[in-house]
Write a protein that holds these residues in place. Sequence first.
Motif, PDB file in Angstrom:
ATOM      1  N   PHE A 283       0.837  -1.208   0.000  1.00  0.00           N
ATOM      2  CA  PHE A 283       0.000   0.000   0.000  1.00  0.00           C
ATOM      3  C   PHE A 283       0.870   1.256   0.000  1.00  0.00           C
ATOM      4  N   ILE A 284       1.976   1.218   0.762  1.00  0.00           N
ATOM      5  CA  ILE A 284       2.887   2.370   0.739  1.00  0.00           C
ATOM      6  C   ILE A 284       3.440   2.559  -0.671  1.00  0.00           C
ATOM      7  N   GLY A 285       3.750   1.408  -1.322  1.00  0.00           N
ATOM      8  CA  GLY A 285       4.321   1.444  -2.665  1.00  0.00           C
ATOM      9  C   GLY A 285       3.433   2.186  -3.664  1.00  0.00           C
ATOM     10  N   LEU A 286       2.115   2.194  -3.412  1.00  0.00           N
ATOM     11  CA  LEU A 286       1.190   2.898  -4.305  1.00  0.00           C
ATOM     12  C   LEU A 286       1.493   4.399  -4.332  1.00  0.00           C
ATOM     13  N   PHE A 287       2.178   4.878  -3.301  1.00  0.00           N
ATOM     14  CA  PHE A 287       2.420   6.319  -3.191  1.00  0.00           C
ATOM     15  C   PHE A 287       3.891   6.675  -3.406  1.00  0.00           C
ATOM     16  N   GLU A 288       4.605   5.835  -4.163  1.00  0.00           N
ATOM     17  CA  GLU A 288       6.042   6.056  -4.365  1.00  0.00           C
ATOM     18  C   GLU A 288       6.351   7.461  -4.867  1.00  0.00           C
ATOM     19  N   ALA A 289       5.542   7.895  -5.850  1.00  0.00           N
ATOM     20  CA  ALA A 289       5.798   9.214  -6.451  1.00  0.00           C
ATOM     21  C   ALA A 289       5.689  10.320  -5.405  1.00  0.00           C
ATOM     22  N   THR A 290       4.647  10.211  -4.570  1.00  0.00           N
ATOM     23  CA  THR A 290       4.460  11.210  -3.526  1.00  0.00           C
ATOM     24  C   THR A 290       5.628  11.214  -2.542  1.00  0.00           C
ATOM     25  N   LEU A 291       6.034  10.010  -2.118  1.00  0.00           N
ATOM     26  CA  LEU A 291       7.117   9.903  -1.139  1.00  0.00           C
ATOM     27  C   LEU A 291       8.397  10.524  -1.657  1.00  0.00           C
ATOM     28  N   GLN A 292       8.642  10.318  -2.977  1.00  0.00           N
ATOM     29  CA  GLN A 292       9.864  10.857  -3.562  1.00  0.00           C
ATOM     30  C   GLN A 292       9.898  12.388  -3.464  1.00  0.00           C
ATOM     31  N   GLN A 293       8.704  12.994  -3.596  1.00  0.00           N
ATOM     32  CA  GLN A 293       8.663  14.464  -3.568  1.00  0.00           C
ATOM     33  C   GLN A 293       8.572  15.021  -2.157  1.00  0.00           C
ATOM     34  N   VAL A 294       7.894  14.294  -1.258  1.00  0.00           N
ATOM     35  CA  VAL A 294       7.765  14.778   0.133  1.00  0.00           C
ATOM     36  C   VAL A 294       8.323  13.717   1.074  1.00  0.00           C
ATOM     37  N   VAL A 295       9.629  13.719   1.276  1.00  0.00           N
ATOM     38  CA  VAL A 295      10.280  12.692   2.094  1.00  0.00           C
ATOM     39  C   VAL A 295       9.792  12.740   3.539  1.00  0.00           C
ATOM     40  N   ALA A 296       9.342  13.911   3.986  1.00  0.00           N
ATOM     41  CA  ALA A 296       8.856  14.033   5.369  1.00  0.00           C
ATOM     42  C   ALA A 296       7.744  13.025   5.647  1.00  0.00           C
ATOM     43  N   LEU A 297       6.968  12.701   4.635  1.00  0.00           N
ATOM     44  CA  LEU A 297       5.905  11.711   4.829  1.00  0.00           C
ATOM     45  C   LEU A 297       6.500  10.361   5.236  1.00  0.00           C
ATOM     46  N   ALA A 298       7.589   9.968   4.587  1.00  0.00           N
ATOM     47  CA  ALA A 298       8.245   8.705   4.937  1.00  0.00           C
ATOM     48  C   ALA A 298       8.774   8.748   6.357  1.00  0.00           C
ATOM     49  N   VAL A 299       9.318   9.910   6.723  1.00  0.00           N
ATOM     50  CA  VAL A 299       9.891  10.063   8.058  1.00  0.00           C
ATOM     51  C   VAL A 299       8.820   9.909   9.137  1.00  0.00           C
ATOM     52  N   LEU A 300       7.607  10.400   8.845  1.00  0.00           N
ATOM     53  CA  LEU A 300       6.555  10.428   9.869  1.00  0.00           C
ATOM     54  C   LEU A 300       5.657   9.194   9.867  1.00  0.00           C
ATOM     55  N   MET A 301       5.810   8.316   8.876  1.00  0.00           N
ATOM     56  CA  MET A 301       4.946   7.131   8.817  1.00  0.00           C
ATOM     57  C   MET A 301       4.868   6.328  10.115  1.00  0.00           C
ATOM     58  N   PRO A 302       6.010   6.086  10.808  1.00  0.00           N
ATOM     59  CA  PRO A 302       5.924   5.268  12.033  1.00  0.00           C
ATOM     60  C   PRO A 302       4.995   5.876  13.084  1.00  0.00           C
ATOM     61  N   VAL A 303       4.909   7.212  13.132  1.00  0.00           N
ATOM     62  CA  VAL A 303       4.049   7.847  14.142  1.00  0.00           C
ATOM     63  C   VAL A 303       2.582   7.491  13.888  1.00  0.00           C
ATOM     64  N   VAL A 304       2.165   7.618  12.621  1.00  0.00           N
ATOM     65  CA  VAL A 304       0.769   7.306  12.293  1.00  0.00           C
ATOM     66  C   VAL A 304       0.454   5.851  12.598  1.00  0.00           C
ATOM     67  N   ALA A 305       1.348   4.948  12.163  1.00  0.00           N
ATOM     68  CA  ALA A 305       1.082   3.523  12.334  1.00  0.00           C
ATOM     69  C   ALA A 305       1.048   3.140  13.808  1.00  0.00           C
ATOM     70  N   SER A 306       2.015   3.632  14.598  1.00  0.00           N
ATOM     71  CA  SER A 306       2.098   3.123  15.968  1.00  0.00           C
ATOM     72  C   SER A 306       0.987   3.683  16.852  1.00  0.00           C
ATOM     73  N   MET A 307       0.569   4.939  16.608  1.00  0.00           N
ATOM     74  CA  MET A 307      -0.545   5.460  17.414  1.00  0.00           C
ATOM     75  C   MET A 307      -1.816   4.647  17.156  1.00  0.00           C
ATOM     76  N   GLY A 308      -2.081   4.317  15.904  1.00  0.00           N
ATOM     77  CA  GLY A 308      -3.256   3.492  15.592  1.00  0.00           C
ATOM     78  C   GLY A 308      -3.158   2.113  16.215  1.00  0.00           C
ATOM     79  N   GLY A 309      -1.979   1.515  16.126  1.00  0.00           N
ATOM     80  CA  GLY A 309      -1.798   0.168  16.665  1.00  0.00           C
ATOM     81  C   GLY A 309      -2.004   0.122  18.174  1.00  0.00           C
TER      82      GLY A 309
END
Lengths: 430, 430
Positions: A283-309
């Motif tokens: 699912f992350i792979g679907l947004f490769e283009a976005t991640l390439q342009q906004v690396v901050a999204l990749a940096v912050l992914m663990p925060v979103v995932a772990s709070m939900g978990g």
Amino acid sequence: SANEIATIMQSANDTLAPDQFALLIEALPQNKRLDVWTTFPTAMQRAAFVDMGQATRGHLITLLSDDECFDLLSQLDVDEVIEIAEEIPSRLLKYAIKCLDDSQRKLYQQAQQFSTDAVGHWLDYNYVRISEKLKVSSAKLLLEKGLAPYTEDFYVVNKDGVLTGILAINRLLQSDNDTRLSALFCPEAPRLKASGELSAAADAVILSGKMSLPIVDENEHFLGRFTVATAYEVKQELQTEQINNAAGLSTDEELFSSVSSSAKNRGIWLGVNLVTAFLASWFIGLFEATLQQVVALAVLMPVVASMGGVSGSQTLTVIVRGLALGQITEQNRKVLLHKELKVSALNGVIWSLVIGSITFLWFDSLVLSLVIAMAILFNLLIAATSGVMIPALLNKLNIDPALSGAVILTTITDIFGFVVFLGLGSLLLL
Amino acid sequence: SANEIATIMQSANDTLAPDQFALLIEALPQNKRLDVWTTFPTAMQRAAFVDMGQATRGHLITLLSDDECFDLLSQLDVDEVIEIAEEIPSRLLKYAIKCLDDSQRKLYQQAQQFSTDAVGHWLDYNYVRISEKLKVSSAKLLLEKGLAPYTEDFYVVNKDGVLTGILAINRLLQSDNDTRLSALFCPEAPRLKASGELSAAADAVILSGKMSLPIVDENEHFLGRFTVATAYEVKQELQTEQINNAAGLSTDEELFSSVSSSAKNRGIWLGVNLVTAFLASWFIGLFEATLQQVVALAVLMPVVASMGGVSGSQTLTVIVRGLALGQITEQNRKVLLHKELKVSALNGVIWSLVIGSITFLWFDSLVLSLVIAMAILFNLLIAATSGVMIPALLNKLNIDPALSGAVILTTITDIFGFVVFLGLGSLLLL
């Protein structure tokens, strides 16, 4: 060294209970077990052999000769044979059964008629069963011989073996020696069916406040009793199982299980986890283009995932316990869902403000802060909904929610979290 | 609706035990509790009021008038007052204590001399204590009056109240009515000190195979007994606490705790988790440049993190249980670490091959496959080391490893996993 350990053990010899000896053997590295084992007397070995965990016993069997194993199994009670029947090789089980006397062997066969999930499989036969044709004096004689632990009642049966009543022992003391037991008033005994489910029976015994309840077959024939000690053991084993399952351990994993069996047990769970992790990656792979342009999204992914978990597991734990206690019904599930959604909304608003602020300070982007705040809020609501609905669904499918609930839940919160976070990011940041 | 529920409840009235009634009230949404509560008779209310969870009782107290609460507390035993003393407002506690008779009030004060972690706080006073100056006939009279549950022994005391022996009830039956109890042989009673630690005392009672053990003070004065039922309850509560702690729930969270108290309890844990999540993000942020050039690394991050987390929790669970059972010593910790490292190495090799292959098929890059395979292998070894060492460390610092072990562990596996994965990626892929 092994010798030192053996010396310590030997000095402990007098004060150790067999259960403790079993725990000690389990706590020893495999290559030191035999040295310690042989320093203890046979009586202790026999008792501990039944008490110890399956993996340790299995290991010990590979170290000992068959004759030594036969000796350990030669003086078991029927209760003990039933306890380890599923856990020892069939040649050893055959020998243990052969060593029982005829009446005990009959009880063994009776137990085998019930599945291991039924209370009938796990009866205690150290009961005091007494015929209603006898007199009070005979019952008093039995009393003087000494009673098995957890005995406060005699179970009175008629000539066909049907349970007709219970006779409290202190009532017996007040009665005339010549009275027939059938003439005494024996209150209708609360009883459990042998085919009943084990953990329900355990609850019933604990709730009854009695030290044991009699167990009968479909035709009310008395089969044995179920004591409060066994009931608590059953409950405790179920809880240990739940803790193990939550970590993806098999129930029989012990401290020094062999490397290969530990690796196999745990490897299976790692494999299941891998499938869900790759699903999230896809699912992350679907947004490769976005991640390439906004690396901050990749940096912050663990925060979103772990709070939900984390939030989802909190809801899940509350719901799984409620299910286990029989507190969750069709009627109150909707109210529960509302309550959990409110809790998540409240925490979602507070923590998304905090997370949004930190993100703004870090990356100096108002839109990025907005994106992560919305993703956190949304993910906590998804987590609450999943935490309430997944166990209900699994229960309907007859799957234990304590076993697989957590994996399914974190898969859902991971995927929804990433998709919402990266999706909003694509919409608002590109 | 509330009326329907009330009707169902009322029909269940006869068959419900007070514990079950308490569970039912807990399972009701807060706005329906009072309707159902009032349909039950006072005797049931009084018993359930003690049995129910702290949060539910607290909520009920806010719904009832003080006079109604006083009535619920007016007929408690000292055991019951001790059980709820920490959980009710002080004006209610004062009233409950006032309603005890003098001897019971003295027992209440005796209990307060011990902390709630000590066995002396939780004694059962339904024992049979008997003076050694009495005759067998007096003891038999006591017997006929009926005994409290879990009674198989009389505890014999001398004129100073010092425990001098135990007298098994069935031995009493064989003795002559005129014999003085002091003349009977009473074996030296196994006993526990009142200042002893609660869970250790519970283990001792369960291991003893007896239904209860006598508790004495520092001067061997008999204070009360500790029954196997209480022992199992203590053990079960500890396990429930462990399950709750693992999910970051407070011990008194119930199905229908109020939204605000649930949100507060869980919010604290979410905050702790947030710190560790941002810490992981910060480490990822160090590799922003790499991530921008090789987006595949961002896509695969969850695989590295979750494999390490799962594997570490498996080790942690085994070690925490071993600690709880007292099976882990300085001597065997090194051997355990070797064993866990071997298990992780085995699973690491197998699963890094699998993950490497999948990565190669997906991204068609041999170097990327190599990077993730090495990161997985390394992270599983870190996970095993942390799983063994963190509980040992926390234990030394007197912190319960079941409480905080999992957060610390996943923080470590997350950070090490990301740093190794992204670090290797930076070295080999740029």
